[in-house]
Design a protein around this motif. Structure first.
Motif, PDB file in Angstrom:
ATOM      1  N   LEU A  58       0.811  -1.219   0.000  1.00 48.22           N
ATOM      2  CA  LEU A  58       0.000   0.000   0.000  1.00 48.22           C
ATOM      3  C   LEU A  58       0.845   1.271   0.000  1.00 48.22           C
ATOM      4  N   GLY A  59       2.184   1.082   0.074  1.00 52.66           N
ATOM      5  CA  GLY A  59       3.068   2.230  -0.031  1.00 52.66           C
ATOM      6  C   GLY A  59       3.568   2.788   1.286  1.00 52.66           C
ATOM      7  N   TYR A  60       3.268   2.121   2.381  1.00 51.72           N
ATOM      8  CA  TYR A  60       3.715   2.596   3.688  1.00 51.72           C
ATOM      9  C   TYR A  60       5.014   1.874   4.050  1.00 51.72           C
ATOM     10  N   LYS A  61       6.095   2.297   3.398  1.00 56.04           N
ATOM     11  CA  LYS A  61       7.380   1.595   3.509  1.00 56.04           C
ATOM     12  C   LYS A  61       7.918   1.588   4.938  1.00 56.04           C
ATOM     13  N   VAL A  62       7.850   2.713   5.614  1.00 51.00           N
ATOM     14  CA  VAL A  62       8.397   2.798   6.971  1.00 51.00           C
ATOM     15  C   VAL A  62       7.591   1.909   7.916  1.00 51.00           C
ATOM     16  N   ALA A  63       6.278   1.948   7.799  1.00 51.59           N
ATOM     17  CA  ALA A  63       5.436   1.106   8.652  1.00 51.59           C
ATOM     18  C   ALA A  63       5.696  -0.370   8.376  1.00 51.59           C
ATOM     19  N   ALA A  64       5.868  -0.732   7.102  1.00 52.42           N
ATOM     20  CA  ALA A  64       6.162  -2.123   6.742  1.00 52.42           C
ATOM     21  C   ALA A  64       7.485  -2.559   7.331  1.00 52.42           C
ATOM     22  N   GLU A  65       8.465  -1.667   7.305  1.00 59.84           N
ATOM     23  CA  GLU A  65       9.771  -1.991   7.876  1.00 59.84           C
ATOM     24  C   GLU A  65       9.666  -2.211   9.385  1.00 59.84           C
ATOM     25  N   ILE A  66       8.885  -1.380  10.054  1.00 58.87           N
ATOM     26  CA  ILE A  66       8.693  -1.520  11.502  1.00 58.87           C
ATOM     27  C   ILE A  66       8.031  -2.857  11.812  1.00 58.87           C
ATOM     28  N   LEU A  67       7.000  -3.211  11.055  1.00 56.58           N
ATOM     29  CA  LEU A  67       6.327  -4.496  11.270  1.00 56.58           C
ATOM     30  C   LEU A  67       7.269  -5.669  10.999  1.00 56.58           C
ATOM     31  N   SER A  68       8.047  -5.569   9.930  1.00 55.34           N
ATOM     32  CA  SER A  68       8.987  -6.641   9.609  1.00 55.34           C
ATOM     33  C   SER A  68      10.024  -6.816  10.704  1.00 55.34           C
ATOM     34  N   GLU A  69      10.478  -5.711  11.254  1.00 54.31           N
ATOM     35  CA  GLU A  69      11.464  -5.779  12.336  1.00 54.31           C
ATOM     36  C   GLU A  69      10.852  -6.335  13.615  1.00 54.31           C
ATOM     37  N   ALA A  70       9.534  -6.224  13.756  1.00 52.64           N
ATOM     38  CA  ALA A  70       8.863  -6.752  14.945  1.00 52.64           C
ATOM     39  C   ALA A  70       8.826  -8.272  14.946  1.00 52.64           C
ATOM     40  N   MET A  71       8.959  -8.858  13.759  1.00 52.49           N
ATOM     41  CA  MET A  71       8.973 -10.315  13.672  1.00 52.49           C
ATOM     42  C   MET A  71      10.312 -10.824  14.171  1.00 52.49           C
ATOM     43  N   PRO A  72      10.314 -11.934  14.890  1.00 53.47           N
ATOM     44  CA  PRO A  72      11.580 -12.459  15.393  1.00 53.47           C
ATOM     45  C   PRO A  72      12.527 -12.796  14.241  1.00 53.47           C
ATOM     46  N   GLN A  73      13.796 -12.410  14.403  1.00 57.31           N
ATOM     47  CA  GLN A  73      14.772 -12.606  13.343  1.00 57.31           C
ATOM     48  C   GLN A  73      15.661 -13.828  13.581  1.00 57.31           C
ATOM     49  N   THR A  74      15.874 -14.193  14.842  1.00 58.11           N
ATOM     50  CA  THR A  74      16.764 -15.313  15.161  1.00 58.11           C
ATOM     51  C   THR A  74      15.950 -16.521  15.582  1.00 58.11           C
ATOM     52  N   SER A  75      16.576 -17.697  15.535  1.00 60.91           N
ATOM     53  CA  SER A  75      15.858 -18.904  15.962  1.00 60.91           C
ATOM     54  C   SER A  75      15.497 -18.814  17.439  1.00 60.91           C
ATOM     55  N   LYS A  76      16.351 -18.204  18.251  1.00 57.31           N
ATOM     56  CA  LYS A  76      16.044 -18.048  19.676  1.00 57.31           C
ATOM     57  C   LYS A  76      14.832 -17.133  19.859  1.00 57.31           C
ATOM     58  N   GLY A  77      14.798 -16.063  19.099  1.00 61.88           N
ATOM     59  CA  GLY A  77      13.655 -15.150  19.177  1.00 61.88           C
ATOM     60  C   GLY A  77      12.372 -15.803  18.728  1.00 61.88           C
ATOM     61  N   ARG A  78      12.452 -16.576  17.650  1.00 59.94           N
ATOM     62  CA  ARG A  78      11.262 -17.267  17.152  1.00 59.94           C
ATOM     63  C   ARG A  78      10.773 -18.304  18.157  1.00 59.94           C
ATOM     64  N   SER A  79      11.683 -18.990  18.822  1.00 63.05           N
ATOM     65  CA  SER A  79      11.259 -20.010  19.778  1.00 63.05           C
ATOM     66  C   SER A  79      10.579 -19.381  20.985  1.00 63.05           C
ATOM     67  N   GLY A  80      10.943 -18.147  21.324  1.00 66.60           N
ATOM     68  CA  GLY A  80      10.301 -17.457  22.440  1.00 66.60           C
ATOM     69  C   GLY A  80       8.853 -17.132  22.160  1.00 66.60           C
ATOM     70  N   ASP A  81       8.488 -17.062  20.900  1.00 67.63           N
ATOM     71  CA  ASP A  81       7.106 -16.762  20.538  1.00 67.63           C
ATOM     72  C   ASP A  81       6.162 -17.930  20.808  1.00 67.63           C
ATOM     73  N   LEU A  82       6.681 -19.127  20.951  1.00 68.97           N
ATOM     74  CA  LEU A  82       5.816 -20.291  21.154  1.00 68.97           C
ATOM     75  C   LEU A  82       4.940 -20.112  22.392  1.00 68.97           C
TER      76      LEU A  82
END
Length: 102
Positions: A58-82
């Motif tokens: 939709l063209g909201y590049k900064v907001a998309a970047e913020i949301l993408s960064e909110a997703m866990p990036q490492t396997s340890k971070g992803r496992s904490g979401d369980l």
């Protein structure tokens, strides 16, 4: 039948103003929910990723970047979401069923 109903035996007690919930894994509970749990985990991750992609589209590049960064990036971070995913699923199941404290 819900995820937790298939996975665990539950007891709920009420003591004055407090509610105690106890969940004990059934003997074959993990095998019973393995596929459903995998799908549940994927659905939670997919939602945030899809939202970020839609916002970007939709063209909201900064907001998309913020949301993408909110997703866990490492396997340890992803496992904490369980734990968060399981807690969310439990709350949704209890709300759907209607909570009675005891």
């Amino acid at each position: 039948m819900s995820l937790y109903e298939r996975w665990c035996d539950a007891t709920r007690e009420k003591d004055k103003r407090k509610h105690y919930w106890t969940y004990v894994e059934k003997e074959d509970g993990r095998d019973e929910i393995r596929d459903a749990l995998a799908e549940t985990i994927r659905s939670h991750d997919d939602r945030l990723e899809r939202i970020a992609e839609d916002v970007d589209r939709l063209g909201y590049k900064v907001a998309a970047e913020i949301l993408s960064e909110a997703m866990p990036q490492t396997s340890k971070g992803r496992s904490g979401d369980l734990g968060e995913i399981l807690a969310t699923e439990l709350v949704e199941e209890v709300n759907r069923a209607g909570f009675s404290g005891g």
